[in-house]
Scaffold this active site. Structure first.
Site, PDB file in Angstrom:
ATOM      1  N   HIS A  63      17.930  10.424   9.116  1.00  0.00           N
ATOM      2  CA  HIS A  63      17.093   9.370   8.525  1.00  0.00           C
ATOM      3  C   HIS A  63      16.790   8.321   9.580  1.00  0.00           C
ATOM      4  O   HIS A  63      17.355   8.335  10.663  1.00  0.00           O
ATOM      5  CB  HIS A  63      17.771   8.758   7.296  1.00  0.00           C
ATOM      6  N   ASP A  67      20.722   3.145  13.849  1.00  0.00           N
ATOM      7  CA  ASP A  67      21.974   3.681  14.397  1.00  0.00           C
ATOM      8  C   ASP A  67      21.965   5.212  14.477  1.00  0.00           C
ATOM      9  O   ASP A  67      22.818   5.800  15.138  1.00  0.00           O
ATOM     10  CB  ASP A  67      23.197   3.160  13.610  1.00  0.00           C
ATOM     11  N   HIS A  68      20.981   5.857  13.810  1.00  0.00           N
ATOM     12  CA  HIS A  68      20.930   7.323  13.827  1.00  0.00           C
ATOM     13  C   HIS A  68      19.885   7.907  14.777  1.00  0.00           C
ATOM     14  O   HIS A  68      19.841   9.119  14.959  1.00  0.00           O
ATOM     15  CB  HIS A  68      20.701   7.858  12.400  1.00  0.00           C
TER      16      HIS A  68
END
Lengths: 306, 306
Positions: A63, A67-68
């Site tokens: 997603h 942070d991803h």
């Protein structure tokens, strides 16, 4: 047998701590490396493991929370600076093409290879030669996915006694049958299925991404060798976990138990547990025995169960 | 006296190595933190030093190569996740407003504070209460800047004997004069300039960013307490350094010598010296004695020379 290794590159969430970098998981399958999520700093984490960032063939983003995925532009640029030529495939939810095109247009920079951004959705199955990736909907505050890595079925076990009974002499002909080839013995054709047991299921790894606990993820994780599940908070903060679309360690354990997974890795650990994450493992273990808190740089060989 | 500390957050260049992260330098001046460049992973580097990423008031970007700015979006997002409310000022070459607006629009994310992006150019002087920042053109493959941090002049030295001769009694009145206040002694006004020596120059730190050696940077670095200079390669690779708009360690040392700088930090060390950077220090020291190779997490207090 193809070696299958899971490398935890970043096991925290939201923002990094000295102990944990942001979410990223490498799956090394033979000589190929698959990357799941790519938090800021992932390229440098990779350099501190047995993986090579140049060997990454496919990246799966769960997603679009920073942070991803904020490690993508640096990784993409370093690949170019090191003269990568083979194409890179990046998969993610709706919007991934737009995001990738924005990321590669930041600052001065020229690509030396093609990037293929591919939008995937709940129910998609991506078929590759030796494995498939199943895509599942996750339940987060923004559109989010979970991914299932499934090795293809292997041939059944070779029945040595059966082969001898059929008159096959020990030696190279055994190998041929094991590799799935037909052979001829005294004018008679012997087929692999005559001496091989039923096909054995391949290894399975599930990565939930950021999610509330979901029955559908439990079902997709049935008999998984490893379930890597969101475990952002402990149960005393279950309201907060719910509010921000995350799971508690206990909820992750309940999913692992329902799935009869072989092993559970607690993942996406909140910065608040930087100094002490034992509380997470403890509450999960009350529900599901074979659990550990994932830590950066852990490498785990996934072996066959059968 | 205000404490002035330079913190090397990332001292490599191009791509990170296990030893060095990408360019970022923190200058802590009193309770304020200024950040110069912000390579990927800078927020986590900060967390491993005495600096607080929440105290950063201003960020100065030298140029738009990814290794110098890709840590911005993660840092900006972590500040928001930690409920920052005070505004953040980001300075950089032409295009900085556009870049910052692209960076804050990546993925799902909401700002909790204002960001002011400010384009600066060669010759600009940014005046702040206790210091100024001079902006210089650097000579790189893309438009690039160097920055000079200059503390404002301090009051002159307090002449204790002169004060006593003027009839000022030892005690709190000394302090008033030292702080620049007028006092009255036996009906006579004594002004600070009666007992203070000439103003003393403030401390000066120069950061070259990525650049070929430049006379103008040497001039601006005159008597600098610290010159942090591009030193990507050793002299045996001076052609490569030239081609990619960088300096050799020796060239950096020549600039420091011309400037009569107090100290030279070799910076932006190529990944090829990950295991052994002594060659750089050695060739620089032949030209300029007070030199060191900057390493991640070095913290350096800059004290007054006078």
């Amino acid at each position: 047998m193809t070696n299958l290794t899971v490398v935890f590159l970043g096991t925290g969430g939201s923002w990094p701590t000295p102990q944990r970098n942001l979410p990223a998981i490498g799956i090394k399958f033979g000589s190929e490396v698959l990357l799941f999520d790519c938090g800021e700093g992932t390229q440098r984490q990779i350099m501190q493991t047995s993986l090579s960032f140049m060997k990454i063939s496919k990246i799966f983003i769960t997603h679009f929370h920073g942070d991803h995925f904020l490690g993508l532009p640096g990784l993409i640029q370093s690949m170019a600076l090191n003269d990568r030529s083979q194409p890179l495939h990046i998969y993610g939810p709706k919007g991934i093409e737009d995001l990738v095109s924005r990321l590669v247009s930041l600052g001065y920079f020229g690509l030396t290879y093609d990037i293929h951004a591919n939008e995937v959705k709940d129910g998609d199955i991506l078929e590759f030669k030796k494995y498939r990736i199943r895509v599942l909907r996750a339940d987060h505050t923004v559109p989010a996915l979970a991914y299932v890595f499934e090795e293809r079925e292997r041939r059944g076990k070779f029945d040595r006694r059966k082969a001898i009974a059929l008159g096959v002499p020990e030696g190279p002909l055994f190998g041929k049958l094991q590799r799935g080839e037909c052979i001829e013995v005294h004018g008679r054709i012997i087929r692999p299925e005559d001496v091989l047991g039923p096909p054995r299921k391949g290894r399975k790894i599930v990565y939930s991404g950021d999610t509330r606990p979901l029955e559908s993820i439990a079902e997709a994780s049935k008999d998984a060798d490893l379930l890597i599940h969101d475990s952002t908070l402990a149960s005393d903060l279950s309201d907060t976990a719910h509010e921000f679309g995350h799971s508690t360690a206990k909820e992750a354990a309940i999913i692992a138990k329902k799935a009869k997974a072989r092993m559970l890795a607690l993942f996406h650990i909140s910065p608040r547990y930087a100094e002490d994450d034992e509380v997470l493992e403890k509450e999960a273990r009350e529900v599901f025995e074979n659990v550990f808190v994932a830590r950066d740089f852990m490498e785990l060989d996934i072996r066959y169960q059968n």
